[in-house]
Design a protein around this motif. Structure first.
Motif, mmCIF file in Angstrom:
data_model
loop_
_atom_site.group_PDB
_atom_site.id
_atom_site.type_symbol
_atom_site.label_atom_id
_atom_site.label_comp_id
_atom_site.label_asym_id
_atom_site.label_seq_id
_atom_site.Cartn_x
_atom_site.Cartn_y
_atom_site.Cartn_z
ATOM 1 N N VAL A 165 -4.862 -4.507 3.180
ATOM 2 C CA VAL A 165 -6.317 -4.511 3.074
ATOM 3 C C VAL A 165 -6.825 -5.956 3.425
ATOM 4 C CG1 VAL A 165 -7.767 -4.845 0.856
ATOM 5 C CG2 VAL A 165 -5.607 -3.298 0.847
ATOM 6 N N GLN A 166 -7.881 -6.025 3.888
ATOM 7 C CA GLN A 166 -8.817 -7.150 4.020
ATOM 8 C C GLN A 166 -9.860 -7.216 3.212
ATOM 9 O OE1 GLN A 166 -9.813 -7.143 8.283
ATOM 10 N NE2 GLN A 166 -8.338 -8.858 8.764
ATOM 11 N N GLY A 167 -10.184 -8.693 2.707
ATOM 12 C CA GLY A 167 -11.467 -8.827 2.042
ATOM 13 C C GLY A 167 -12.572 -9.142 2.641
ATOM 14 N N HIS A 187 -6.449 -12.717 7.993
ATOM 15 C CA HIS A 187 -5.890 -12.753 6.325
ATOM 16 C C HIS A 187 -5.787 -11.570 5.802
ATOM 17 C CE1 HIS A 187 -6.753 -17.417 5.939
ATOM 18 N NE2 HIS A 187 -6.128 -17.229 6.798
ATOM 19 N N VAL A 188 -4.652 -10.890 5.433
ATOM 20 C CA VAL A 188 -4.633 -9.454 4.877
ATOM 21 C C VAL A 188 -3.775 -9.770 3.494
ATOM 22 C CG1 VAL A 188 -4.831 -8.330 7.079
ATOM 23 C CG2 VAL A 188 -2.607 -8.786 6.203
ATOM 24 N N VAL A 189 -3.847 -8.741 2.839
ATOM 25 C CA VAL A 189 -2.705 -8.860 1.693
ATOM 26 C C VAL A 189 -1.998 -7.547 1.911
ATOM 27 C CG1 VAL A 189 -4.345 -7.461 0.126
ATOM 28 C CG2 VAL A 189 -2.210 -8.818 -1.088
ATOM 29 N N HIS A 190 -0.593 -7.446 1.768
ATOM 30 C CA HIS A 190 0.304 -6.437 1.911
ATOM 31 C C HIS A 190 0.511 -6.188 0.538
ATOM 32 C CE1 HIS A 190 1.140 -8.605 5.771
ATOM 33 N NE2 HIS A 190 1.600 -7.669 6.384
ATOM 34 N N VAL A 191 0.313 -4.913 0.260
ATOM 35 C CA VAL A 191 0.651 -4.390 -1.004
ATOM 36 C C VAL A 191 1.868 -3.231 -0.913
ATOM 37 C CG1 VAL A 191 -0.432 -3.005 -3.214
ATOM 38 C CG2 VAL A 191 -1.501 -4.459 -1.741
ATOM 39 N N THR A 192 3.054 -3.660 -1.350
ATOM 40 C CA THR A 192 4.200 -2.632 -1.252
ATOM 41 C C THR A 192 4.356 -1.821 -2.495
ATOM 42 O OG1 THR A 192 5.541 -4.610 -2.104
ATOM 43 C CG2 THR A 192 5.285 -4.442 0.324
ATOM 44 N N ILE A 228 -9.799 -1.392 3.880
ATOM 45 C CA ILE A 228 -8.466 -0.796 3.845
ATOM 46 C C ILE A 228 -7.918 -0.725 5.239
ATOM 47 C CG2 ILE A 228 -6.814 1.223 3.214
ATOM 48 C CD1 ILE A 228 -9.030 1.659 0.947
ATOM 49 N N LEU A 229 -7.110 -1.518 5.953
ATOM 50 C CA LEU A 229 -6.510 -1.343 7.415
ATOM 51 C C LEU A 229 -5.852 -0.214 7.323
ATOM 52 C CD1 LEU A 229 -5.716 -5.023 8.055
ATOM 53 C CD2 LEU A 229 -7.764 -3.846 8.425
#
Length: 821
Positions: A791-793, A728-733, A761-762
Motif C-alpha cells: 500500500v502507498q499513501g 514509500h510503501v507499507v508491506h502488510v504481511t 493499493i499496489l
C-alpha cells in the motif's frame, strides 16, 4: 535520482492515437499518472497473450505526454531531461520534434530539449512513444513503459554537464586518503569564459573535510577536464554493510556569482583482486557472498519503489549477503544509491546479448527468433557504445560498484567455439556442470585456431566493450559471466577481461588456475547449494560467488508448464519471504549462531534408512551435484501419529540437540554431516519440535509446533508511519495462526482485504511461482499460510487495514498506519 523530479502528472494511453506528439492533441481522456510506471504488471497473467520468458504479461505500444511551461530559468540555459529507464524502443518528442530514439530498455537516456523549447511563459509538450510490441524480447520480465524516474536539468551555458564529475580514491590507508576529482566544464557560449570551481568535501558527520579552488579560462563551444585533489586525514572508509558516504559539492562561480552547484555522494575505499589469494577490501581478505538479482520487484513489476528494494536488501543482508550482480543489465540510479547507503558491493552488468540474439523461448538454445522475440541484438552495433558509456558515466561515482561486467553467457550466441571443448556432440553429452573438458587445453586451442574468422567474433566485440569501459573508468576490473571458460580462454574472449567470471563451472576452478595462472577467477553464477560454497572455502584463489538467485523473479517461467509466472530459484520468494535455501546460506555466511528446522516424510525425502537405522542419501553423494532447486521440505510439524519423519536443521552450530516435547531425541555434531545438513529420523508425535544449537559457547534455538485449525489472521505492517512519496510503501504481511498463536504453514484460505483511508493499493501476492492471479487485486489465496499486501499513501490521515475469510468467518486484527506528508 539527481536533478529536478520530472515524474508528476504525466498522461498515458495504451495504443496508437492520432498525432500524440503534438501539443494541440486532446489528451483529456488519457490516464493521469506519476512515474515510474509499468503498464504490463497492471494486466492479468495470460497464457495466450503472453510468453513464459517474460512472465505471461503483455507488451504493446504506449504513449506518455507531459506539459510544462517554459520558466525564466530555462531562457538562455541548457535544458536536458534524464530518463533513467524506458522499456523500450523509445521515441522522444519535444513540441512535435523527434529529439531522440533510444532502443535499449536499461540504459539511461539524456534528451537535450534546449533548441525545441517555446518562449518563456508558453507551454511545451514532451511525448514519449514506447514500442514494446516485441513483448517476448527478453529471457525474463522486463516491464513496459517509463518504468524508472525522470529528472530535469536546467544548466547555464557555462556548466558542468550531467554526469560531468568523476571521483576516485587512488591512495587510502588508516592515516589518510587521497580523493581525486576530474570535473568536466563546458562552455556553450560563442566567446571565451572565465570560471572558478569551488570544490568542497563534507564527511559522513556533515562537517567540512576539505576544500579546493580551481580556476580556468575556456574557449567558446569547448569542454575541458579540470583536476583537483583532496587529502583527507583519518578517513572514514566506506565498508561492506556500513556505507559511510562523503558529499562532494562543486560550485561553478562566474564573476563572483555561483551559477551551478553539483553534488555527489562518494565513498573512500580500496580493493584489489589477487590471482592466488582472492579479494582484498580495505586491506582485509574478504569473501564475496553475492547473489544475482533481476530488476523486477514482484507484484510491482519493473517500477519498483525503493522501500520494496530496501526490505529485500535488508533481508539479504541479514543472510550475510554482501554483493549484488545486476543480472543482466544496468540497474537504476536509485537502486545503486541504496546499495551505496547499505554497503553492498555491486557488479554492474551491461548486456545479455551482443551481436547475435538468444532464443528467448528456449532460454539460450538458438533455435529461432521471430518478431516478438527479437531483442536488443539488432540495435547492438549502432548503440552499444553509447549505452555502455552512458551507464559508466552515470554510475562510476558509486562506491558500491566494484566490477563492470560486459556480458552474460555470451558464448551461446557464438556457437562455433563451443564444440571445441568436447562437451557437445561427444561422449560427455554436454555435461559441463560436473566434468572437466573432454578435450585437452591444447586440443581446444588447436580447434579454435583453425576456425574461420567472422565479421563479429566474440573476442573482437569483447575488446571493444572492454576498451569503451576503460576509456571512462580504470579503477574497477572488467569481467563477464562465461558459461564455457575452457573455450573462452582460447577464443581470446577472456584475454579482454581482467577477471574471468565462471557460470556454473566450479568443476574447473583448479583447471583455470593451473592453465591460466595470471587471470583471477570468480564465480559469477552459482547454484544455491552447499557444494558451491564449499568449493570456495577450499580454494584461496576463488574470492567468492554470486548465487542464482537472491530473489525469485518474473519471467524464465520454463521450469514447468502453465500456470507459472517466473523462476523460483531464489533465496527469497516473489513476496520477499525467506525460503529453506535462505537459511542454509544464513548459516554459511554468518558468524552469529543460526538454527532453522524443516521436515519431510521419509518417503518424500532425499533419504532412506540403512541397515543400522541411519539416514543415508537415496542417491549416494547426490548432495555434491544438486543444482538450482532446493529439495522439497516442509516448515510444519503435522503428520500421522507414529509416521517416520526426517527432521533437517540448517545451522552453523558445532552441535545441535533435537527435542520433541522437551525430551531429547539426540544431540549431533555438524562434522557428522558432509552435506552440512543436520538430520534425524523421528516418529511423529504431536507437540513441539525444538532444536538447540551451540556455537562458540553460545546457544540458539528454533522450534515448530503441531498446529490446529485457523483461529486468527494476523496482519503486520513493516512501518506504522508512511510518507506520501513514490518510493514509500507499507508491506502488510499476513500470517494464519492457530488458537495457540502458532504460525500455520500447512493450511491456506482465500482472504479479502479491506482498506480504509486515502491510499493506493499496489497489489497482493503470496510468493508462489504458480500463483497467477492478477496482482491488481484485493483478494488473495495464501501460500504456506501467508501473503503480502502493498500500500502507498496518497493523502494525510490514517489507514486501517484488515482481512476477512468468508470460508471460515475469521477476521484479522486491524493494522493501522499513519500517513504523513
Amino acid at each position: 535520482m539527481r536533478g529536478i523530479p520530472f515524474i508528476q502528472d504525466w498522461k498515458f494511453i495504451l495504443g496508437e492515437p492520432e498525432s500524440p506528439h503534438l501539443l494541440a492533441t486532446d489528451d483529456t481522456s488519457w490516464r493521469t499518472l506519476d512515474l515510474p510506471h509499468d503498464w504490463s504488471v497492471e494486466f492479468p497473467f495470460d497464457q495466450e497473450k503472453g510468453e513464459a520468458c517474460t512472465g505471461y504479461l503483455p507488451g504493446g505500444i504506449g504513449w506518455y505526454r507531459k506539459r510544462f511551461t517554459s520558466t525564466p530559468e530555462m531562457t538562455g540555459s541548457k535544458v536536458i531531461i534524464n530518463f533513467d529507464g524506458i522499456y523500450n524502443r523509445a521515441s522522444i518528442y519535444c513540441n512535435g520534434q523527434l529529439v531522440r530514439f533510444h532502443p535499449y530498455g536499461y540504459s539511461p537516456c539524456l534528451v537535450d530539449i534546449t533548441d525545441c523549447l517555446h518562449a518563456e511563459g508558453e507551454d511545451n509538450l514532451i511525448a514519449v512513444k514506447v514500442d514494446h510490441s516485441r513483448y517476448a524480447d527478453s529471457r525474463w520480465y522486463t516491464g513496459s513503459g517509463i518504468y524508472r524516474k525522470a529528472a530535469l536539468h536546467i544548466m547555464p551555458k557555462l556548466h558542468i554537464p550531467v554526469w560531468g564529475t568523476y571521483y576516485t580514491t587512488p591512495d587510502v590507508d588508516d592515516a589518510s586518503a587521497v580523493v581525486r576529482g576530474v570535473i568536466t566544464l563546458r562552455n556553450d557560449e560563442a566567446g571565451p569564459q572565465q570560471a572558478e570551481l569551488i570544490c568542497s568535501l563534507f564527511g559522513p558527520d556533515g562537517q567540512l573535510a576539505a576544500k579546493e579552488r580551481v580556476s580556468c579560462s575556456l574557449a567558446g563551444n569547448q569542454s575541458e577536464e579540470l583536476q583537483m585533489e583532496w587529502k583527507i586525514p583519518n578517513p572514514e572508509r566506506w565498508e561492506i554493510h556500513d556505507g559511510k558516504l562523503y558529499r562532494a559539492i562543486v560550485e561553478v562561480v562566474d564573476d563572483g556569482r555561483t551559477i551551478q552547484t553539483v553534488e555527489d555522494r562518494i565513498g573512500i575505499r580500496e580493493f584489489r583482486f589477487d590471482v592466488d589469494k582472492g579479494f582484498y577490501f580495505n586491506g582485509r581478505n574478504t569473501l564475496i557472498k553475492g547473489v544475482n538479482l533481476h530488476h523486477d520487484g514482484g507484484l510491482v513489476g519493473a517500477a519498483v519503489p525503493l522501500d520494496v528494494w530496501r526490505r529485500r536488501l535488508e533481508t539479504l543482508k541479514a543472510c550475510g549477503c554482501n554483493a549484488i550482480r545486476t543480472a543482466h543489465n544496468p540497474a537504476s540510479e536509485d537502486f545503486l544509491d541504496l546499495c551505496d547507503e547499505m554497503g553492498f558491493l555491486v557488479q554492474e552488468e551491461f548486456f545479455d546479448e551482443w551481436d547475435n540474439p538468444k532464443d528467448k523461448r528456449s532460454n539460450g538454445g538458438e533455435q529461432r527468433v521471430d518478431y516478438i522475440t527479437r531483442g536488443h541484438a539488432e540495435f547492438f552495433r549502432e548503440y552499444a557504445k553509447q549505452d555502455l558509456q552512458d551507464t559508466v558515466l552515470r554510475d562510476r561515482n558509486h562506491p558500491c560498484i566494484f566490477q563492470w561486467s560486459i556480458g552474460n553467457e555470451i558464448e551461446w550466441t557464438y556457437p562455433k567455439y563451443n564444440e571445441a571443448t568436447g562437451y557437445f556432440g561427444m561422449n560427455a553429452s554436454g555435461n559441463y556442470f560436473w566434468t572437466l573438458p573432454p578435450n585437452s587445453k591444447d586440443k581446444i586451442r588447436e580447434i579454435i585456431q583453425g576456425l574461420p574468422r567472422d565479421a563479429y567474433d566474440i573476442d573482437k566485440t569483447a575488446r571493444l566493450l572492454s576498451r569503451w569501459t576503460k576509456e571512462l573508468d580504470t579503477t574497477r576490473p572488467v569481467t563477464a559471466n562465461c558459461i564455457l571458460p575452457s573455450a573462452s580462454y582460447e577464443s581470446g574472449y577472456i584475454d579482454e577481461l581482467d577477471i574471468a567470471g565462471y557460470s556454473y563451472r566450479r568443476v574447473i576452478y583448479d583447471y583455470g588456475h593451473q592453465h591460466y595462472p595470471d587471470k583471477p577467477i570468480l564465480g559469477t553464477e552459482n547454484v544455491a547449494q552447499w557444494h558451491e560454497w564449499k568449493a570456495v572455502l577450499e580454494r584461496e584463489h576463488i574470492p567468492g560467488i554470486f548465487l542464482w538467485t537472491g530473489i525469485d523473479h518474473m519471467g524464465e517461467a520454463i521450469q514447468k508448464p502453465w500456470p507459472r509466472k517466473g523462476s523460483n530459484l531464489g533465496l527469497l520468494d516473489f513476496a520477499g519471504f525467506q525460503k529453506p535455501s535462505y537459511h542454509m546460506f544464513k548459516s554459511l555466511w554468518n558468524e552469529e549462531a543460526h538454527v532453522h528446522l524443516v521436515t519431510q516424510t521419509v518417503e518424500e525425502s532425499l533419504y532412506r534408512l540403512n541397515e543400522a537405522g541411519e539416514l543415508v542419501e537415496k542417491v549416494p553423494g547426490g548432495w555434491q551435484e544438486r543444482v538450482w532447486f532446493w529439495h522439497d521440505v516442509n516448515s510444519h510439524w503435522n503428520y500421522r501419529d507414529g509416521e517416520l519423519v526426517v527432521v533437517e536443521v540448517y545451522s552453523n552450530c558445532e552441535e545441535v540437540s533435537l527435542y520433541l516435547n522437551d525430551t531429547l531425541v539426540a544431540a549431533k555434531r555438524l562434522e557428522q554431516f558432509e552435506d552440512h545438513i543436520y538430520k534425524w529420523a523421528v516418529p511423529y508425535a504431536a507437540g513441539e519440535l525444538r532444536a538447540v544449537g551451540k556455537r562458540a559457547g553460545e546457544s540458539t534455538s528454533a522450534s515448530i509446533h503441531t498446529v490446529g485449525p485457523i483461529h486468527t489472521i494476523q496482519l503486520l505492517g513493516d512501518k506504522d508511519t508512511l510518507q506520501i512519496h513514490p518510493d514509500h510503501v507499507v508491506h502488510v504481511t499476513v500470517q494464519l495462526l492457530d488458537a495457540q498463536g502458532h504460525a500455520i504453514t500447512n493450511q491456506d484460505v482465500e482472504l479479502a482485504f479491506e482498506v480504509e483511508g486515502e491510499c493506493r493499493i499496489l497489489g497482493v501476492d503470496n510468493g508462489s511461482p504458480d500463483n497467477v492471479q492478477p496482482y491488481q487485486s484485493t483478494s488473495l489465496m495464501t501460500e504456506l499460510g501467508r501473503g503480502l499486501l502493498l500500500v502507498q499513501g496518497t493523502k494525510p490521515g490514517e489507514l486501517a487495514i484488515k482481512a476477512t475469510c468468508a470460508a471460515i468467518h475469521v477476521v484479522s486484527n486491524i493494522c493501522k498506519v499513519k500517513v504523513v506528508e
